[in-house]
Design a protein around this motif. Sequence first.
Motif, PDB file in Angstrom:
ATOM      1  N   THR A  27       0.827  -1.206   0.000  1.00  0.00           N
ATOM      2  CA  THR A  27       0.000   0.000   0.000  1.00  0.00           C
ATOM      3  C   THR A  27       0.859   1.253   0.000  1.00  0.00           C
ATOM      4  OG1 THR A  27      -1.789  -1.141   1.175  1.00  0.00           O
ATOM      5  CG2 THR A  27      -1.786   1.258   1.258  1.00  0.00           C
ATOM      6  N   THR A  28       1.924   1.223   0.789  1.00  0.00           N
ATOM      7  CA  THR A  28       2.826   2.376   0.847  1.00  0.00           C
ATOM      8  C   THR A  28       3.467   2.631  -0.505  1.00  0.00           C
ATOM      9  OG1 THR A  28       3.302   2.011   3.199  1.00  0.00           O
ATOM     10  CG2 THR A  28       4.891   3.314   1.937  1.00  0.00           C
ATOM     11  N   MET A  29       3.973   1.569  -1.128  1.00  0.00           N
ATOM     12  CA  MET A  29       4.632   1.723  -2.424  1.00  0.00           C
ATOM     13  C   MET A  29       3.643   2.221  -3.481  1.00  0.00           C
ATOM     14  SD  MET A  29       7.810   1.146  -2.046  1.00  0.00           S
ATOM     15  CE  MET A  29       8.289   1.048  -3.781  1.00  0.00           C
ATOM     16  N   GLU A  30       2.432   1.687  -3.475  1.00  0.00           N
ATOM     17  CA  GLU A  30       1.449   2.062  -4.487  1.00  0.00           C
ATOM     18  C   GLU A  30       0.916   3.478  -4.285  1.00  0.00           C
ATOM     19  OE1 GLU A  30      -1.410  -1.007  -4.064  1.00  0.00           O
ATOM     20  OE2 GLU A  30      -0.195  -2.536  -5.108  1.00  0.00           O
ATOM     21  N   SER A  31       1.057   3.993  -3.070  1.00  0.00           N
ATOM     22  CA  SER A  31       0.551   5.340  -2.791  1.00  0.00           C
ATOM     23  C   SER A  31       1.551   6.438  -3.151  1.00  0.00           C
ATOM     24  CB  SER A  31       0.185   5.463  -1.305  1.00  0.00           C
ATOM     25  OG  SER A  31       1.364   5.423  -0.502  1.00  0.00           O
ATOM     26  N   LEU A  32       2.788   6.058  -3.500  1.00  0.00           N
ATOM     27  CA  LEU A  32       3.798   7.059  -3.818  1.00  0.00           C
ATOM     28  C   LEU A  32       3.436   7.798  -5.107  1.00  0.00           C
ATOM     29  CD1 LEU A  32       7.110   5.137  -3.044  1.00  0.00           C
ATOM     30  CD2 LEU A  32       5.988   6.878  -1.647  1.00  0.00           C
ATOM     31  N   SER A  33       3.622   9.084  -5.082  1.00  0.00           N
ATOM     32  CA  SER A  33       3.315   9.914  -6.239  1.00  0.00           C
ATOM     33  C   SER A  33       4.440   9.841  -7.264  1.00  0.00           C
ATOM     34  CB  SER A  33       3.124  11.373  -5.794  1.00  0.00           C
ATOM     35  OG  SER A  33       3.145  12.244  -6.903  1.00  0.00           O
ATOM     36  N   ALA A  34       4.074   9.564  -8.521  1.00  0.00           N
ATOM     37  CA  ALA A  34       5.068   9.528  -9.592  1.00  0.00           C
ATOM     38  C   ALA A  34       5.646  10.909  -9.852  1.00  0.00           C
ATOM     39  CB  ALA A  34       4.436   8.971 -10.862  1.00  0.00           C
TER      40      ALA A  34
ATOM     41  N   PRO B 166       9.552  10.088  -8.933  1.00  0.00           N
ATOM     42  CA  PRO B 166       9.478   9.443 -10.247  1.00  0.00           C
ATOM     43  C   PRO B 166      10.395   8.234 -10.404  1.00  0.00           C
ATOM     44  CG  PRO B 166      10.660  11.531 -10.383  1.00  0.00           C
ATOM     45  CD  PRO B 166      10.032  11.476  -9.033  1.00  0.00           C
ATOM     46  N   THR B 167      11.601   8.310  -9.865  1.00  0.00           N
ATOM     47  CA  THR B 167      12.549   7.212 -10.047  1.00  0.00           C
ATOM     48  C   THR B 167      12.176   6.014  -9.188  1.00  0.00           C
ATOM     49  OG1 THR B 167      14.246   8.906 -10.409  1.00  0.00           O
ATOM     50  CG2 THR B 167      14.989   6.627 -10.199  1.00  0.00           C
TER      51      THR B 167
ATOM     52  N   VAL C 235       9.173   5.179  -8.196  1.00  0.00           N
ATOM     53  CA  VAL C 235       8.004   4.547  -8.802  1.00  0.00           C
ATOM     54  C   VAL C 235       8.402   3.760 -10.049  1.00  0.00           C
ATOM     55  CG1 VAL C 235       5.812   4.994  -9.971  1.00  0.00           C
ATOM     56  CG2 VAL C 235       6.375   6.237  -7.875  1.00  0.00           C
ATOM     57  N   GLU C 236       9.274   4.351 -10.862  1.00  0.00           N
ATOM     58  CA  GLU C 236       9.714   3.671 -12.080  1.00  0.00           C
ATOM     59  C   GLU C 236      10.422   2.360 -11.786  1.00  0.00           C
ATOM     60  OE1 GLU C 236      12.836   4.321 -15.823  1.00  0.00           O
ATOM     61  OE2 GLU C 236      12.804   5.726 -14.127  1.00  0.00           O
ATOM     62  N   LEU C 237      11.262   2.370 -10.746  1.00  0.00           N
ATOM     63  CA  LEU C 237      12.085   1.202 -10.441  1.00  0.00           C
ATOM     64  C   LEU C 237      11.483   0.302  -9.365  1.00  0.00           C
ATOM     65  CD1 LEU C 237      15.669   2.756 -10.483  1.00  0.00           C
ATOM     66  CD2 LEU C 237      14.364   1.761 -12.351  1.00  0.00           C
ATOM     67  N   ALA C 238      10.233   0.499  -9.008  1.00  0.00           N
ATOM     68  CA  ALA C 238       9.603  -0.306  -7.944  1.00  0.00           C
ATOM     69  C   ALA C 238       9.729  -1.801  -8.191  1.00  0.00           C
ATOM     70  CB  ALA C 238       8.145   0.098  -7.780  1.00  0.00           C
ATOM     71  N   PRO C 239       9.479  -2.305  -9.412  1.00  0.00           N
ATOM     72  CA  PRO C 239       9.638  -3.758  -9.621  1.00  0.00           C
ATOM     73  C   PRO C 239      11.073  -4.230  -9.399  1.00  0.00           C
ATOM     74  CG  PRO C 239       8.354  -2.769 -11.396  1.00  0.00           C
ATOM     75  CD  PRO C 239       8.953  -1.639 -10.626  1.00  0.00           C
ATOM     76  N   GLU C 240      12.034  -3.435  -9.870  1.00  0.00           N
ATOM     77  CA  GLU C 240      13.438  -3.806  -9.690  1.00  0.00           C
ATOM     78  C   GLU C 240      13.836  -3.764  -8.216  1.00  0.00           C
ATOM     79  OE1 GLU C 240      12.325  -1.778 -12.023  1.00  0.00           O
ATOM     80  OE2 GLU C 240      12.811  -2.920 -13.836  1.00  0.00           O
TER      81      GLU C 240
END
Length: 216
Positions: free
Chosen positions: A169-176, A180-181, A183-188
């Motif tokens: 939930t915390t990760m998904e709530s972050l604003s792009a 931006p970086t 959120v972009e690299l969340a899977p990695e």
Amino acid sequence: MGRTPRNTLSSELIVRTALELMESKGTDAFSLRGVAAELGVGPMALYTYFRNKDDLYDAVRDHLMGLLPAVPQDVSWPDQVRAVCRGLRLLMLQHPCLAQLLASRPLAGHETARVAEGLLGVLRAAGFDPETAARTHTTLFTYVLGATSWEIQMAAERRDPEAWRRLRTTMESLSARDFPTVVELAPELARTTGGDEQFDYGLDLLLEGLRVRTPS
């Protein structure tokens, strides 16, 4: 466990029982009274063998560190370093309480000194001067302890559905827009929270830096 038969209590039995309790209940919930209850003896019986809880902590840590294999002698010094670091990480993954024991009392215990002696000996034999060998040992030890402690904690959160839900939930709530970086690299970032590949990646970075500094 029933009451320990008369004249069979020993430091080895106490250490094994303490380790079992630490692994089932965690070091924070561990107590001498709990060990005594598990053994079916009065708490004062333990003081014949250990002065206090810290003394028993050190004995458990020494027992675990004594399980580490000796430094291999038929390989290059980087592979010797790699073997020591991998062995310590594996031992902590098998016995997560060891990470807490090493973090809380890192300089106590003969077996910890034995492991340090092996790694420092490798570095000195490779040609590193005393200060560089000492700094390198400290850097490697703190890397293994920090990386493995993080890995243990993340694995525990994955096993806890509520903790894992909060993290997602915390990760998904972050604003792009603001991050931006991240959120972009969340899977990695999720894929690099632990595991053999990630540990070896960090260790290889350290070893590459050491190769540049080695006199030989």
